[in-house]
Design a protein around this motif. Structure first.
Motif, mmCIF file in Angstrom:
data_model
loop_
_atom_site.group_PDB
_atom_site.id
_atom_site.type_symbol
_atom_site.label_atom_id
_atom_site.label_comp_id
_atom_site.label_asym_id
_atom_site.label_seq_id
_atom_site.Cartn_x
_atom_site.Cartn_y
_atom_site.Cartn_z
ATOM 1 N N UNK A 54 35.737 49.655 27.143
ATOM 2 C CA UNK A 54 35.645 48.524 28.045
ATOM 3 C C UNK A 54 34.786 47.426 27.460
ATOM 4 N N UNK A 55 35.034 46.221 27.891
ATOM 5 C CA UNK A 55 34.207 45.099 27.444
ATOM 6 C C UNK A 55 34.252 43.971 28.455
ATOM 7 N N UNK A 56 33.158 43.249 28.506
ATOM 8 C CA UNK A 56 33.109 42.031 29.307
ATOM 9 C C UNK A 56 33.624 40.890 28.446
ATOM 10 N N UNK A 57 34.517 40.096 28.988
ATOM 11 C CA UNK A 57 35.042 38.927 28.282
ATOM 12 C C UNK A 57 34.137 37.753 28.611
ATOM 13 N N UNK A 58 33.341 37.348 27.644
ATOM 14 C CA UNK A 58 32.384 36.267 27.851
ATOM 15 C C UNK A 58 32.967 34.931 27.395
ATOM 16 N N UNK A 59 32.584 33.842 28.055
ATOM 17 C CA UNK A 59 33.079 32.525 27.637
ATOM 18 C C UNK A 59 32.702 32.215 26.192
ATOM 19 N N UNK A 60 33.650 31.662 25.448
ATOM 20 C CA UNK A 60 33.416 31.291 24.051
ATOM 21 C C UNK A 60 33.972 29.889 23.816
ATOM 22 N N UNK A 93 45.898 34.164 41.776
ATOM 23 C CA UNK A 93 45.396 33.447 42.957
ATOM 24 C C UNK A 93 44.699 34.405 43.919
ATOM 25 N N UNK A 94 43.823 35.252 43.367
ATOM 26 C CA UNK A 94 43.103 36.223 44.184
ATOM 27 C C UNK A 94 42.223 35.533 45.226
ATOM 28 N N UNK A 95 42.206 36.121 46.403
ATOM 29 C CA UNK A 95 41.298 35.623 47.434
ATOM 30 C C UNK A 95 39.853 35.960 47.035
ATOM 31 N N UNK A 96 38.893 35.136 47.446
ATOM 32 C CA UNK A 96 37.480 35.418 47.109
ATOM 33 C C UNK A 96 37.036 36.810 47.537
ATOM 34 N N UNK A 97 37.525 37.271 48.686
ATOM 35 C CA UNK A 97 37.122 38.612 49.140
ATOM 36 C C UNK A 97 37.629 39.693 48.198
ATOM 37 N N UNK A 98 38.863 39.533 47.686
ATOM 38 C CA UNK A 98 39.420 40.508 46.745
ATOM 39 C C UNK A 98 38.644 40.492 45.437
ATOM 40 N N UNK A 99 38.279 39.295 45.000
ATOM 41 C CA UNK A 99 37.518 39.174 43.763
ATOM 42 C C UNK A 99 36.152 39.834 43.911
ATOM 43 N N UNK A 100 35.502 39.592 45.039
ATOM 44 C CA UNK A 100 34.190 40.210 45.266
ATOM 45 C C UNK A 100 34.289 41.730 45.357
ATOM 46 N N UNK A 101 35.414 42.216 45.838
ATOM 47 C CA UNK A 101 35.605 43.660 45.937
ATOM 48 C C UNK A 101 35.791 44.308 44.567
ATOM 49 N N UNK A 102 36.457 43.609 43.656
ATOM 50 C CA UNK A 102 36.805 44.221 42.375
ATOM 51 C C UNK A 102 35.745 44.073 41.297
ATOM 52 N N UNK A 103 34.991 42.991 41.326
ATOM 53 C CA UNK A 103 33.992 42.777 40.274
ATOM 54 C C UNK A 103 33.037 43.970 40.147
ATOM 55 N N UNK A 104 32.475 44.510 41.243
ATOM 56 C CA UNK A 104 31.572 45.667 41.093
ATOM 57 C C UNK A 104 32.263 46.901 40.511
ATOM 58 N N UNK A 105 33.563 47.061 40.758
ATOM 59 C CA UNK A 105 34.280 48.210 40.209
ATOM 60 C C UNK A 105 34.381 48.111 38.689
ATOM 61 N N UNK A 106 34.740 46.940 38.197
ATOM 62 C CA UNK A 106 34.839 46.747 36.751
ATOM 63 C C UNK A 106 33.454 46.817 36.110
ATOM 64 N N UNK A 107 32.476 46.183 36.733
ATOM 65 C CA UNK A 107 31.124 46.221 36.164
ATOM 66 C C UNK A 107 30.563 47.636 36.176
ATOM 67 N N UNK A 108 30.868 48.405 37.217
ATOM 68 C CA UNK A 108 30.403 49.788 37.273
ATOM 69 C C UNK A 108 31.011 50.639 36.180
ATOM 70 N N UNK A 109 32.317 50.464 35.938
ATOM 71 C CA UNK A 109 32.979 51.220 34.870
ATOM 72 C C UNK A 109 32.414 50.846 33.504
ATOM 73 N N UNK A 110 32.164 49.551 33.280
ATOM 74 C CA UNK A 110 31.596 49.108 32.003
ATOM 75 C C UNK A 110 30.179 49.638 31.811
ATOM 76 N N UNK A 111 29.416 49.645 32.883
ATOM 77 C CA UNK A 111 28.044 50.157 32.795
ATOM 78 C C UNK A 111 28.044 51.643 32.454
ATOM 79 N N UNK A 112 28.984 52.377 33.033
ATOM 80 C CA UNK A 112 29.075 53.813 32.739
ATOM 81 C C UNK A 112 29.457 54.047 31.281
#
Length: 297
Positions: free
Chosen positions: A13-19, A116-135
């Motif tokens: 996994x990786x975070x895609x950072x702005x470049x 075109x994700x709704x803000x609520x959907x985006x807020x729901x998914x960000x912690x899941x991806x960040x949690x997997x990357x942290x693990x």
């Protein structure tokens, strides 16, 4: 907690950072070649090149796609998000044997993009991806069970989004945009309008138009415009007595040589050769004759 030392052979996994420049992620090579990937794009856009066909993804969006040889992701400058890949074994563990498992198994075998994700959907998914990357970043303490659990949550969330009323509304909207694009092409293809002009007329970005065409028809907007132009050229060569130069000018080409080059590149035959074969009607296999517009594409 007992760590799994082999987990990094089955997940990455990786975070895609702005470049400041675009960059290419080659996920279709060993050992990632057989991985399933989950992608959350929170900003910018990227182009996914797959053996099954390309796709452009515009943020905010989430995508899930199965293994495909020689996959590459070209991330546009300034884009950001998260990318996680796991082996089929971890996907199997994540799906398990539950009420939703059969549907998830079918879903995970196909390509899926929700834009075109709704803000609520985006807020729901960000912690899941960040949690997997942290693990996955824990190195010596990474747990296979935890990675599988995060993938189950990500997969379930993406699957539910695809089945939501909002997703159906977006699909209907995409269908309406595609229909309007077809109508605009029918009116303007002889004027050789740019794709940016078509997109502006539709009130969307060129990336959005490209994504709709690719996802629905597996063709880029410019390919669809060229298809219409070739179809019209075929009809005029077959049904008109005008010479190639006149046909060229009537289709918006300033130079008949450019028209001949374009037609041959698209059909494999020069305009004169195509007309000769159409007149002789040697066989249906010799050439592919034109069709009506309602068959396009």
């Amino acid at each position: 907690m007992v760590a799994d030392p082999a987990i990094h052979h089955d997940a990455h996994g990786e975070a895609i950072e702005p470049a400041i420049q675009s960059r290419v992620l080659r996920i279709g090579r060993p050992a990632q070649r057989w991985f399933h990937h989950a992608l959350l794009l929170t900003g910018g856009n990227l182009h996914l090149a797959r053996s099954e066909g390309p796709a452009t993804v515009t943020a905010p969006a989430v995508a899930f796609f199965p293994p495909s040889a020689e996959d590459t992701i070209t991330v546009a400058a300034g884009s950001r998000g998260y990318l996680i890949g796991v082996s089929p074994e971890i996907i199997g563990e994540a799906i398990g044997e539950h009420a939703e498992s059969t549907a998830l198994r079918v879903f995970s075998a196909g390509f899926s993009v929700t834009e075109a994700l709704e803000p609520t959907s985006l807020r729901e998914m960000i912690p899941l991806f960040e949690g997997a990357l942290a693990e996955l970043a824990m190195e010596t303490r990474t747990s296979r069970m935890v990675v599988s659990a995060y993938m189950r949550l990500i997969l379930m969330t993406v699957w539910r989004l695809q089945r939501s009323p909002a997703a159906e509304e977006r699909q209907a909207s995409a269908g309406a945009i595609l229909q309007r694009f077809r109508q605009s092409v029918e009116i303007g293809f002889r004027r050789h309008r740019s794709i940016a002009d078509y997109a502006a007329e539709l009130g969307i970005t060129t990336d959005r138009l490209h994504a709709i065409c690719q996802r629905t028809l597996s063709r880029s907007p410019i390919e669809l415009v060229h298809d219409r132009l070739v179809q019209e050229a075929k009809q005029r060569l077959e049904r008109s007595a005008r010479d190639v130069q006149e046909i060229s000018y009537s289709l918006g080409f300033r130079d008949p040589g450019n028209f001949s080059h374009f037609f041959k590149r698209k059909t494999g035959l020069s305009p004169a050769r195509y007309r000769a074969l159409a007149i002789k009607r040697t066989s249906d296999a010799a050439i592919q004759t034109s069709s009506d517009y309602h068959d396009w594409p």
